[in-house]
Design an enzyme around this catalytic site. Structure first.
Site, mmCIF file in Angstrom:
data_model
loop_
_atom_site.group_PDB
_atom_site.id
_atom_site.type_symbol
_atom_site.label_atom_id
_atom_site.label_comp_id
_atom_site.label_asym_id
_atom_site.label_seq_id
_atom_site.Cartn_x
_atom_site.Cartn_y
_atom_site.Cartn_z
ATOM 1 N N SER A 1 8.239 8.842 1.555
ATOM 2 C CA SER A 1 7.781 7.478 1.763
ATOM 3 C C SER A 1 8.663 6.525 0.952
ATOM 4 O O SER A 1 9.010 6.808 -0.194
ATOM 5 C CB SER A 1 6.327 7.388 1.303
ATOM 6 O OG SER A 1 5.900 6.066 1.386
ATOM 7 N N SER B 1 10.024 5.246 -4.202
ATOM 8 C CA SER B 1 9.895 6.202 -3.108
ATOM 9 C C SER B 1 9.161 7.435 -3.628
ATOM 10 O O SER B 1 8.989 7.593 -4.839
ATOM 11 C CB SER B 1 11.296 6.582 -2.622
ATOM 12 O OG SER B 1 11.235 7.483 -1.546
ATOM 13 N N LYS B 2 8.694 8.261 -2.755
ATOM 14 C CA LYS B 2 8.085 9.526 -3.188
ATOM 15 C C LYS B 2 8.088 10.479 -2.012
ATOM 16 O O LYS B 2 8.004 10.053 -0.864
ATOM 17 C CB LYS B 2 6.646 9.292 -3.635
ATOM 18 C CG LYS B 2 6.097 10.379 -4.511
ATOM 19 C CD LYS B 2 6.571 10.213 -5.933
ATOM 20 C CE LYS B 2 5.966 11.186 -6.882
ATOM 21 N NZ LYS B 2 6.104 10.705 -8.259
ATOM 22 N N GLY B 3 8.155 11.757 -2.333
ATOM 23 C CA GLY B 3 8.129 12.748 -1.261
ATOM 24 C C GLY B 3 7.151 13.854 -1.590
ATOM 25 O O GLY B 3 6.712 14.010 -2.732
ATOM 26 N N ASP C 1 8.865 16.662 -9.344
ATOM 27 C CA ASP C 1 7.501 16.182 -9.553
ATOM 28 C C ASP C 1 6.634 17.442 -9.652
ATOM 29 O O ASP C 1 7.151 18.544 -9.843
ATOM 30 C CB ASP C 1 7.086 15.258 -8.388
ATOM 31 C CG ASP C 1 5.902 14.370 -8.765
ATOM 32 O OD1 ASP C 1 6.104 13.378 -9.474
ATOM 33 O OD2 ASP C 1 4.767 14.663 -8.347
#
Ligand code: GLU
Length: 476
Positions: A61, A106-108, A149
């Site tokens: 995202s 952002s992050k996944g 993460d």
């Protein structure tokens, strides 16, 4: 919050955002522009494992592209879903803005329990996921730079970086496509422990301000303070270890997946971490009382509570029983918006996630710069610095001998003064400076505005203010 309904993580971030923007004077429409997630990519891909094709679902995202590349970790967990990834991406935007790391957010995530797979299988899955993301520039040194993460670490980052390099054989900056890599694959010293180190520096800074300590009803220094840590993963472990070994804190409680350990006289963090690594849990650890219902230990008396694992662990169901006067959010979103309100009424001080766990992305920023400059920090200056210091020491000793003075430089001083800063020292110094500066920017707002009730609102105000300024500079 008026309703008794527990807000989801995504709603919590929205509520906290709204509380802050209500105190700001943003041009019409800009508030919504900043709030929304720009895009979320969902991918489903198959990998042939154990004789059959298994399908995995992953997300990346992008919350805000006011600065590029965008930045944020990739998490491997069964709890991953679009809402979670979007909330985490939003937090990345504010986090980067607050600590002045020049990135959008952002992050996944990949919906997977990594413990179910062996190393070879995980490599296949990770490479395939990285391929899908890199194909769409969702892994890219100038567009989108992932990092570790929950459930991922330097091993996964090395696979992703290598996958990108294979697909972009002429990209001289390929290594900057991912951070949190191992040193021998273009990583930087001090990245693994960076988030935990950042938590320590944040607490050290908090304890430099008597007025802030007073707000939490605390006095003195970190020495002897009783700490309870929820989650002994990479972040919780390093934070607890540094606070215990270097600041004299007493870690009295450790909460893990399979219960909690408690000892009012202090736990041995290193021994427990070793036990956890060996046995996959803390059950059976001999030198502490074990509680099946781990969450209860969060409610024990202590000075500092460090939630360092999942979101939503402090919620409307337990907030009024939390006794810690100071909570530092080492995890992302551990306190729901509902709990936040209850705690605020009780006078609990919360050092918010977007600041408290920003050490990781800060050192990621240093790693990215190192990769783009293709040189290790300190390589040019270190020996020059040492020889200049040597000159001073030689001159002092010569003068002393010439004047027949009865004094000497202590060996300890000489050793420390003569040593030029290497990469690790520089990373620590940059991280410490970042954590101090960002804290001061938050507390200035907290103390100077009567309508700002807490550090979290202050953090949002500072962060959103900078994002808004950057949009305005672009003419939006
Ligand atoms: N996953 C970490 C975070 O939530 C690090 C992100 C990064 O280094 O880009 O902040």
């Amino acid at each position: 919050m008026s309703s008794q309904q527990e807000p989801s993580f995504r709603e919590s971030v929205d509520i906290m955002f709204s509380r802050a923007v209500a105190l700001m004077d943003l041009p019409p429409g800009l508030e919504e522009k900043i709030r929304v997630c720009n895009a979320t990519y969902t991918v489903r891909f198959g990998v042939r494992l154990r004789g059959q094709v298994q399908t995995f679902t992953g997300y990346r995202s992008v919350h805000s592209e006011h600065m590029e590349p965008v930045k944020g970790g990739i998490r491997y967990s069964l709890g991953v879903n679009q809402d979670e990834v979007e909330a985490l991406a939003a937090l990345m935007t504010y986090k980067c803005s607050l600590v002045e790391a020049p990135f959008g957010g952002s992050k996944g995530g990949l919906c997977i329990d990594p413990r179910e797979y062996d190393e070879q299988e995980l490599e296949l899955i990770t490479r395939r996921f990285a391929y899908e993301l890199a194909k769409r520039d969702l892994i890219h040194p100038s567009q989108n730079v992932p990092a570790p993460d929950m459930g991922t670490g330097e091993r996964e980052m090395a696979w992703m970086a290598d996958q990108y390099a294979r697909m972009n054989t002429t990209d001289i900056n390929a290594r900057a496509c991912v951070t949190g890599k191992p040193i021998n694959a273009g990583g930087i010293q001090g990245r693994t422990e960076a988030t935990g180190r950042g938590v320590q520096y944040a607490l050290q800074e908090f304890f430099r301000h008597p007025e802030d300590m007073k707000a939490a009803g605390l006095t003195g220094t970190l020495d002897g303070k009783r700490v309870i840590v929820q989650g002994l993963g990479n972040v919780g472990y390093h934070a607890a270890k540094f606070l215990q070994e270097e600041d004299g804190c007493l870690v009295t409680g450790i909460i893990e997946r399979d219960g909690a350990l408690f000892n009012p006289d202090g736990l041995d963090v290193e021994k427990i971490r070793n036990w956890l690594m060996k046995h996959g849990g803390i059950t059976g650890y001999p030198d502490a009382t074990h509680f099946e219902e781990g969450g209860k230990v969060m409610e024990e008396d202590c000075d500092i509570l460090i939630p360092a694992a999942l979101e939503g662990v402090i919620n409307m169901g337990n907030a009024d029983r939390i006794k810690a006067p100071l909570i530092i959010e080492a995890a992302n979103g551990p306190v729901t918006a509902g709990a936040d309100e209850i705690l605020q009424k009780k006078g609990t001080v919360i050092i918010p996630d977007m600041y408290a766990n920003a050490g990781g992305v800060t050192v990621s920023y240093f790693e990215w710069v190192k990769n783009l400059s293709h040189i290790r920090f300190g390589r040019m200056q270190r020996r020059q610095e040492e020889s200049r210091h040597q000159l001073v020491v030689d001159e002092l000793e010569r003068l002393s001998a010439e004047k027949d003075l009865d004094w000497q430089l202590s060996p300890d001083f000489k050793e420390k003064y003569l040593r030029g800063a290497g990469e690790l020292e520089l990373v620590r110094s940059g991280l410490d400076d970042t954590m101090r500066t960002a804290y001061q920017s938050m507390r200035d707002v907290w103390h100077s505005r009567a309508d700002v009730p807490d550090l979290r609102t202050a953090a949002y105000l500072v962060a959103i203010g900078k994002v808004a300024a950057s949009y305005r500079a672009k003419g939006l």
